[in-house]
Each structure stands twice: as C-alpha cells, then as structure tokens.
Design a protein around this motif. Sequence first.
Motif, PDB file in Angstrom:
ATOM      1  N   PHE A 245       4.505  -8.769  -1.803  1.00  0.00           N
ATOM      2  CA  PHE A 245       3.656  -9.231  -2.894  1.00  0.00           C
ATOM      3  C   PHE A 245       4.081 -10.654  -3.257  1.00  0.00           C
ATOM      4  CE2 PHE A 245       2.808  -9.744  -7.485  1.00  0.00           C
ATOM      5  CZ  PHE A 245       1.451  -9.473  -7.504  1.00  0.00           C
ATOM      6  N   GLU A 246       3.097 -11.440  -3.705  1.00  0.00           N
ATOM      7  CA  GLU A 246       3.391 -12.799  -4.159  1.00  0.00           C
ATOM      8  C   GLU A 246       2.395 -13.187  -5.232  1.00  0.00           C
ATOM      9  OE1 GLU A 246       4.390 -17.151  -2.212  1.00  0.00           O
ATOM     10  OE2 GLU A 246       3.233 -15.730  -1.032  1.00  0.00           O
ATOM     11  N   ASN A 247       2.891 -13.846  -6.266  1.00  0.00           N
ATOM     12  CA  ASN A 247       2.035 -14.450  -7.281  1.00  0.00           C
ATOM     13  C   ASN A 247       2.798 -15.662  -7.836  1.00  0.00           C
ATOM     14  OD1 ASN A 247       3.770 -13.544  -9.367  1.00  0.00           O
ATOM     15  ND2 ASN A 247       2.383 -11.946 -10.078  1.00  0.00           N
TER      16      ASN A 247
ATOM     17  N   ALA B  36      14.859  -4.462  -1.977  1.00  0.00           N
ATOM     18  CA  ALA B  36      13.820  -5.416  -2.351  1.00  0.00           C
ATOM     19  C   ALA B  36      14.472  -6.769  -2.600  1.00  0.00           C
ATOM     20  CB  ALA B  36      13.102  -4.943  -3.611  1.00  0.00           C
ATOM     21  N   LEU B  37      13.907  -7.807  -2.015  1.00  0.00           N
ATOM     22  CA  LEU B  37      14.352  -9.177  -2.264  1.00  0.00           C
ATOM     23  C   LEU B  37      13.331  -9.809  -3.202  1.00  0.00           C
ATOM     24  CD1 LEU B  37      16.142 -11.633  -1.878  1.00  0.00           C
ATOM     25  CD2 LEU B  37      14.945 -12.093   0.280  1.00  0.00           C
ATOM     26  N   VAL B  38      13.774 -10.122  -4.398  1.00  0.00           N
ATOM     27  CA  VAL B  38      12.916 -10.651  -5.456  1.00  0.00           C
ATOM     28  C   VAL B  38      13.261 -12.124  -5.627  1.00  0.00           C
ATOM     29  CG1 VAL B  38      12.213 -10.362  -7.857  1.00  0.00           C
ATOM     30  CG2 VAL B  38      13.004  -8.379  -6.550  1.00  0.00           C
TER      31      VAL B  38
ATOM     32  N   HIS C  81       4.940  -4.496  -9.387  1.00  0.00           N
ATOM     33  CA  HIS C  81       4.953  -4.404  -7.919  1.00  0.00           C
ATOM     34  C   HIS C  81       6.376  -4.212  -7.392  1.00  0.00           C
ATOM     35  CE1 HIS C  81       0.805  -4.943  -6.648  1.00  0.00           C
ATOM     36  NE2 HIS C  81       0.657  -5.741  -7.694  1.00  0.00           N
ATOM     37  N   THR C  82       7.347  -4.805  -8.050  1.00  0.00           N
ATOM     38  CA  THR C  82       8.743  -4.598  -7.646  1.00  0.00           C
ATOM     39  C   THR C  82       9.106  -3.123  -7.778  1.00  0.00           C
ATOM     40  OG1 THR C  82       9.333  -6.835  -8.370  1.00  0.00           O
ATOM     41  CG2 THR C  82      11.136  -5.253  -8.093  1.00  0.00           C
ATOM     42  N   ARG C  83       8.759  -2.542  -8.892  1.00  0.00           N
ATOM     43  CA  ARG C  83       9.031  -1.112  -9.117  1.00  0.00           C
ATOM     44  C   ARG C  83       8.305  -0.250  -8.085  1.00  0.00           C
ATOM     45  NH1 ARG C  83      10.683   2.284 -13.404  1.00  0.00           N
ATOM     46  NH2 ARG C  83       9.520   4.217 -13.460  1.00  0.00           N
ATOM     47  N   GLN C  84       7.054  -0.583  -7.796  1.00  0.00           N
ATOM     48  CA  GLN C  84       6.285   0.184  -6.806  1.00  0.00           C
ATOM     49  C   GLN C  84       6.919   0.102  -5.422  1.00  0.00           C
ATOM     50  OE1 GLN C  84       2.396  -1.565  -7.310  1.00  0.00           O
ATOM     51  NE2 GLN C  84       1.856  -0.171  -8.972  1.00  0.00           N
TER      52      GLN C  84
ATOM     53  N   LYS D 222      18.108  -0.412  -4.506  1.00  0.00           N
ATOM     54  CA  LYS D 222      18.804  -1.695  -4.518  1.00  0.00           C
ATOM     55  C   LYS D 222      17.803  -2.846  -4.476  1.00  0.00           C
ATOM     56  CE  LYS D 222      21.235  -0.508  -0.797  1.00  0.00           C
ATOM     57  NZ  LYS D 222      22.227  -0.553   0.295  1.00  0.00           N
ATOM     58  N   MET D 223      18.162  -3.903  -5.211  1.00  0.00           N
ATOM     59  CA  MET D 223      17.360  -5.120  -5.139  1.00  0.00           C
ATOM     60  C   MET D 223      18.267  -6.326  -5.293  1.00  0.00           C
ATOM     61  SD  MET D 223      15.297  -5.357  -8.698  1.00  0.00           S
ATOM     62  CE  MET D 223      16.138  -5.346 -10.258  1.00  0.00           C
ATOM     63  N   LEU D 224      17.852  -7.407  -4.678  1.00  0.00           N
ATOM     64  CA  LEU D 224      18.517  -8.696  -4.828  1.00  0.00           C
ATOM     65  C   LEU D 224      17.527  -9.606  -5.537  1.00  0.00           C
ATOM     66  CD1 LEU D 224      20.566 -10.586  -2.163  1.00  0.00           C
ATOM     67  CD2 LEU D 224      19.147 -11.755  -3.834  1.00  0.00           C
ATOM     68  N   ALA D 225      17.879 -10.041  -6.727  1.00  0.00           N
ATOM     69  CA  ALA D 225      17.006 -10.911  -7.516  1.00  0.00           C
ATOM     70  C   ALA D 225      17.548 -12.333  -7.454  1.00  0.00           C
ATOM     71  CB  ALA D 225      16.930 -10.424  -8.950  1.00  0.00           C
ATOM     72  N   ASP D 226      16.848 -13.180  -6.735  1.00  0.00           N
ATOM     73  CA  ASP D 226      17.231 -14.590  -6.619  1.00  0.00           C
ATOM     74  C   ASP D 226      16.548 -15.355  -7.740  1.00  0.00           C
ATOM     75  OD1 ASP D 226      17.682 -17.231  -6.003  1.00  0.00           O
ATOM     76  OD2 ASP D 226      17.173 -17.025  -3.884  1.00  0.00           O
ATOM     77  N   GLN D 227      17.319 -15.677  -8.771  1.00  0.00           N
ATOM     78  CA  GLN D 227      16.780 -16.328  -9.958  1.00  0.00           C
ATOM     79  C   GLN D 227      17.201 -17.789 -10.058  1.00  0.00           C
ATOM     80  OE1 GLN D 227      17.793 -13.911 -13.360  1.00  0.00           O
ATOM     81  NE2 GLN D 227      16.532 -12.222 -12.668  1.00  0.00           N
TER      82      GLN D 227
END
Length: 133
Positions: A5-7, A20-22, A40-43, A52-57
């Motif tokens: 997904f992208e927005n 998930a790579l966020v 969408h991340t949750r889905q 597990k997720m990696l959130a690149d902020q």
Amino acid sequence: MRLYFENPVGRLLEHPDGYALVQYAAGARDLPTFQAFLTHTRQLLHRHQWHKMLADQRHMAPYTDEERAWIHEFWLASSASDGYELFGAIVIPADVFARLSLNLVMNDTQQSALTYRLFDEEAEAVEWLKQLP
C-alpha cells in the motif's frame, strides 16, 4: 519486497522475512489519509498473521494531537482488546520535534500490546526483529 500500500503518508511493504516495513514520507499529513495508512498496516499484519513491523520514521513530520489520540484510542486499543501482540522496531525521526511527538506516542503504548524498541539505524532494527519469534 512487495509493495502492499502507498499513499502520501508513506509506503507499506511486505518484507520476505515476515514483517511489515512501514516507511513514512516527509511532509504534512491529513488525518483521514493517516488513518487509512495505519489501517492498511493493521490489515497487512493480520492477513499474514505477522506480529512484527519495522517503522522507518526518519523523514516523518511530528505527529499531530489528533494522530496521537487516534493511535492511542483506536490502533493500540484495538490491538490490546483482541490480544494481538505486536513488536515494533522504530527507526527514529531526524527532526527533533518528530522525536518528541514519537516519545508522547510511545508513552501511550504502556497499556497496549505493543512492545517496541527505538533505533538510530535500520540495520540495528532489523537485527532486533530477527531475534524475535
């Protein structure tokens, strides 16, 4: 990696190692677009039964008060209420105000099912995720 997904808020990728790579984009956000991104991340996580997720902020703008409230009241609360344990490796933002807003959000996670660690570098975050079940 496969784009899921992208927005304007960022990109959400399916990592072949099972997380998930966020990737947050720079710039201001509006609340509905932000809500769609995290929904969408949750889905994605539920779809693959990933925890597990990696959130690149690194490029992210500070969270707004509305975003922080929504994360706490909806996203984290719903994960806690359904018993969904989640591990988050967060690469911290470069912007000092974004770091401060991240700290406020992380303080809210105390009562959630989210276990997180903050990292300066993506490689360190990936290593931590690899150690998890």
